[in-house]
Design a protein around this motif. Sequence first.
Motif, PDB file in Angstrom:
ATOM      1  N   SER A  91     -30.080  40.557  83.243  1.00  0.00           N
ATOM      2  CA  SER A  91     -29.551  41.888  82.949  1.00  0.00           C
ATOM      3  C   SER A  91     -29.098  41.905  81.501  1.00  0.00           C
ATOM      4  CB  SER A  91     -28.367  42.218  83.873  1.00  0.00           C
ATOM      5  OG  SER A  91     -28.780  42.240  85.204  1.00  0.00           O
ATOM      6  N   THR A  93     -27.531  43.940  78.052  1.00  0.00           N
ATOM      7  CA  THR A  93     -26.674  45.045  77.621  1.00  0.00           C
ATOM      8  C   THR A  93     -27.356  45.779  76.486  1.00  0.00           C
ATOM      9  OG1 THR A  93     -25.491  43.666  76.031  1.00  0.00           O
ATOM     10  CG2 THR A  93     -24.572  43.796  78.255  1.00  0.00           C
ATOM     11  N   ALA A  94     -26.841  46.939  76.184  1.00  0.00           N
ATOM     12  CA  ALA A  94     -27.417  47.756  75.104  1.00  0.00           C
ATOM     13  C   ALA A  94     -27.244  47.088  73.761  1.00  0.00           C
ATOM     14  CB  ALA A  94     -26.757  49.125  75.094  1.00  0.00           C
TER      15      ALA A  94
END
Length: 94
Positions: A91, A93-94
Motif C-alpha cells: 500500500s 501513500t500519495a
Amino acid sequence: MAATVRSALAPTGVLRAGINMSNFLLVSERGPNGEPRGVSPGMAKALADMLAVDLELIPYKNPGLLADAARRDEWDVGLIGAEPARAEFISFTA
C-alpha cells in the motif's frame, strides 16, 4: 496516537522500517556501528516516536529487495517508489 493506528503500523509493538541502502539521497551516511543515517532512517525514527514504539531498521541493498521482502512480512514501513506491480502487495501513500 490512537491505539488502532499504532497496531496497524507497528503490529508487533516495534516499527520495522525497510531501508533502501542504494539511494544516497535516502541514506547519506553510516553511524559508528554501521547503522544507516539520513532521510529514510530519520523519517522512520520520527514515525516510531509519534507511535511511541521502538524502531528496528532493516537494511536492503536495493529497492527491489525491499519490495520483495514485503511479501515475507519483514517490515512494516519502507520508503520506495510506487510502481503498479508493487502496488499489488504494497500500500503506497500519495
